[in-house]
Design a protein around this motif. Structure first.
Motif, PDB file in Angstrom:
ATOM      1  N   LYS A  13     117.068   4.995 -10.315  1.00  0.00           N
ATOM      2  CA  LYS A  13     118.058   6.214 -10.757  1.00  0.00           C
ATOM      3  C   LYS A  13     117.049   7.171 -11.506  1.00  0.00           C
ATOM      4  O   LYS A  13     115.885   6.565 -12.130  1.00  0.00           O
ATOM      5  N   ILE A  14     117.656   7.982 -12.248  1.00  0.00           N
ATOM      6  CA  ILE A  14     116.725   9.156 -12.925  1.00  0.00           C
ATOM      7  C   ILE A  14     117.566   9.073 -14.347  1.00  0.00           C
ATOM      8  O   ILE A  14     118.778   9.148 -14.463  1.00  0.00           O
ATOM      9  N   CYS A  15     116.938   8.870 -15.423  1.00  0.00           N
ATOM     10  CA  CYS A  15     117.451   8.927 -16.701  1.00  0.00           C
ATOM     11  C   CYS A  15     117.948  10.240 -17.007  1.00  0.00           C
ATOM     12  O   CYS A  15     117.515  11.105 -16.912  1.00  0.00           O
ATOM     13  N   GLU A  16     119.272  10.076 -17.699  1.00  0.00           N
ATOM     14  CA  GLU A  16     119.854  11.354 -18.048  1.00  0.00           C
ATOM     15  C   GLU A  16     119.232  11.945 -19.390  1.00  0.00           C
ATOM     16  O   GLU A  16     119.485  13.038 -19.318  1.00  0.00           O
ATOM     17  N   ALA A  17     118.801  11.267 -19.970  1.00  0.00           N
ATOM     18  CA  ALA A  17     118.079  11.447 -21.410  1.00  0.00           C
ATOM     19  C   ALA A  17     116.581  12.148 -21.220  1.00  0.00           C
ATOM     20  O   ALA A  17     116.590  13.095 -21.744  1.00  0.00           O
ATOM     21  N   CYS A  18     115.654  11.430 -20.630  1.00  0.00           N
ATOM     22  CA  CYS A  18     114.368  11.723 -20.464  1.00  0.00           C
ATOM     23  C   CYS A  18     113.869  12.358 -19.043  1.00  0.00           C
ATOM     24  O   CYS A  18     113.025  12.982 -18.982  1.00  0.00           O
ATOM     25  N   GLY A  19     114.759  12.200 -18.015  1.00  0.00           N
ATOM     26  CA  GLY A  19     114.547  12.514 -16.882  1.00  0.00           C
ATOM     27  C   GLY A  19     113.617  11.631 -15.984  1.00  0.00           C
ATOM     28  O   GLY A  19     113.313  12.177 -14.844  1.00  0.00           O
ATOM     29  N   ARG A  20     112.915  10.433 -16.298  1.00  0.00           N
ATOM     30  CA  ARG A  20     112.160   9.789 -15.659  1.00  0.00           C
ATOM     31  C   ARG A  20     113.010   8.874 -14.797  1.00  0.00           C
ATOM     32  O   ARG A  20     113.927   8.532 -14.869  1.00  0.00           O
ATOM     33  N   PRO A  21     112.389   8.353 -13.630  1.00  0.00           N
ATOM     34  CA  PRO A  21     113.029   7.421 -12.968  1.00  0.00           C
ATOM     35  C   PRO A  21     112.787   6.090 -13.343  1.00  0.00           C
ATOM     36  O   PRO A  21     111.802   5.591 -14.253  1.00  0.00           O
ATOM     37  N   PHE A  22     113.915   5.155 -13.218  1.00  0.00           N
ATOM     38  CA  PHE A  22     113.864   4.084 -13.642  1.00  0.00           C
ATOM     39  C   PHE A  22     114.344   2.906 -12.685  1.00  0.00           C
ATOM     40  O   PHE A  22     115.440   3.437 -11.961  1.00  0.00           O
ATOM     41  N   VAL A  23     113.871   1.822 -12.507  1.00  0.00           N
ATOM     42  CA  VAL A  23     114.437   0.808 -11.441  1.00  0.00           C
ATOM     43  C   VAL A  23     115.444  -0.135 -11.840  1.00  0.00           C
ATOM     44  O   VAL A  23     115.400  -0.503 -13.008  1.00  0.00           O
ATOM     45  N   TRP A  24     116.106  -0.976 -11.135  1.00  0.00           N
ATOM     46  CA  TRP A  24     117.117  -1.659 -11.353  1.00  0.00           C
ATOM     47  C   TRP A  24     116.611  -3.012 -12.069  1.00  0.00           C
ATOM     48  O   TRP A  24     115.304  -3.458 -11.833  1.00  0.00           O
ATOM     49  N   ARG A  25     117.292  -3.581 -13.131  1.00  0.00           N
ATOM     50  CA  ARG A  25     116.610  -4.762 -13.892  1.00  0.00           C
ATOM     51  C   ARG A  25     117.752  -5.783 -13.756  1.00  0.00           C
ATOM     52  O   ARG A  25     119.224  -5.573 -13.826  1.00  0.00           O
ATOM     53  N   LYS A  26     117.496  -7.057 -13.833  1.00  0.00           N
ATOM     54  CA  LYS A  26     118.552  -8.157 -13.601  1.00  0.00           C
ATOM     55  C   LYS A  26     119.763  -8.071 -14.643  1.00  0.00           C
ATOM     56  O   LYS A  26     120.757  -8.290 -14.320  1.00  0.00           O
ATOM     57  N   LYS A  27     119.076  -7.544 -15.736  1.00  0.00           N
ATOM     58  CA  LYS A  27     120.126  -7.556 -16.794  1.00  0.00           C
ATOM     59  C   LYS A  27     121.434  -6.476 -16.793  1.00  0.00           C
ATOM     60  O   LYS A  27     122.344  -6.364 -17.285  1.00  0.00           O
ATOM     61  N   TRP A  28     121.143  -5.535 -15.666  1.00  0.00           N
ATOM     62  CA  TRP A  28     121.913  -4.615 -15.412  1.00  0.00           C
ATOM     63  C   TRP A  28     122.813  -4.942 -14.258  1.00  0.00           C
ATOM     64  O   TRP A  28     123.604  -4.309 -13.597  1.00  0.00           O
ATOM     65  N   ARG A  29     122.621  -6.186 -13.491  1.00  0.00           N
ATOM     66  CA  ARG A  29     123.426  -6.562 -12.310  1.00  0.00           C
ATOM     67  C   ARG A  29     124.915  -6.325 -12.437  1.00  0.00           C
ATOM     68  O   ARG A  29     125.365  -5.938 -11.169  1.00  0.00           O
ATOM     69  N   ASP A  30     125.535  -6.653 -13.263  1.00  0.00           N
ATOM     70  CA  ASP A  30     126.938  -6.538 -13.348  1.00  0.00           C
ATOM     71  C   ASP A  30     127.388  -4.918 -13.610  1.00  0.00           C
ATOM     72  O   ASP A  30     128.669  -4.842 -13.263  1.00  0.00           O
ATOM     73  N   ASP A  31     126.586  -4.259 -14.045  1.00  0.00           N
ATOM     74  CA  ASP A  31     127.248  -2.806 -14.353  1.00  0.00           C
ATOM     75  C   ASP A  31     126.115  -1.715 -14.035  1.00  0.00           C
ATOM     76  O   ASP A  31     126.059  -0.780 -14.752  1.00  0.00           O
ATOM     77  N   TRP A  32     125.472  -2.108 -12.888  1.00  0.00           N
ATOM     78  CA  TRP A  32     124.456  -0.962 -12.751  1.00  0.00           C
ATOM     79  C   TRP A  32     124.896   0.600 -12.342  1.00  0.00           C
ATOM     80  O   TRP A  32     124.265   1.451 -12.528  1.00  0.00           O
ATOM     81  N   ASP A  33     126.226   0.478 -11.935  1.00  0.00           N
ATOM     82  CA  ASP A  33     126.857   1.872 -11.632  1.00  0.00           C
ATOM     83  C   ASP A  33     126.950   2.687 -12.818  1.00  0.00           C
ATOM     84  O   ASP A  33     127.268   3.891 -13.024  1.00  0.00           O
TER      85      ASP A  33
END
Length: 53
Positions: A13-33
Motif C-alpha cells: 500500500k501507499i502511506c497516506e501520510a508520507c506517500g511511501r510504499p509499505f508492505v504487509w506485516r504479520k501484526k496487521w493480518r487481522d485489519d490490513w484493510d
C-alpha cells in the motif's frame, strides 16, 4: 513445513501520510484493510494534520 514468502510477493500500500510504499506485516493480518499509514509516526502526523485542517 511453512511456506516461505518473498517480500516481493506480499501486498503493498501507499502511506497516506508520507506517500511511501509499505508492505504487509504479520501484526496487521487481522485489519490490513484498515491500515492507512506505514508507522506510528506517520499515523500521528496524519491525525495532527486532520485536526488542524
Amino acid at each position: 513445513m511453512p511456506r516461505m514468502r518473498k517480500k516481493a510477493d506480499l501486498p503493498e500500500k501507499i502511506c497516506e501520510a508520507c506517500g511511501r510504499p509499505f508492505v504487509w506485516r504479520k501484526k496487521w493480518r487481522d485489519d490490513w484493510d484498515a491500515v492507512k499509514t506505514c508507522s506510528d509516526r506517520c499515523k500521528s502526523d496524519l491525525r495532527a494534520r486532520r485536526r488542524s485542517a
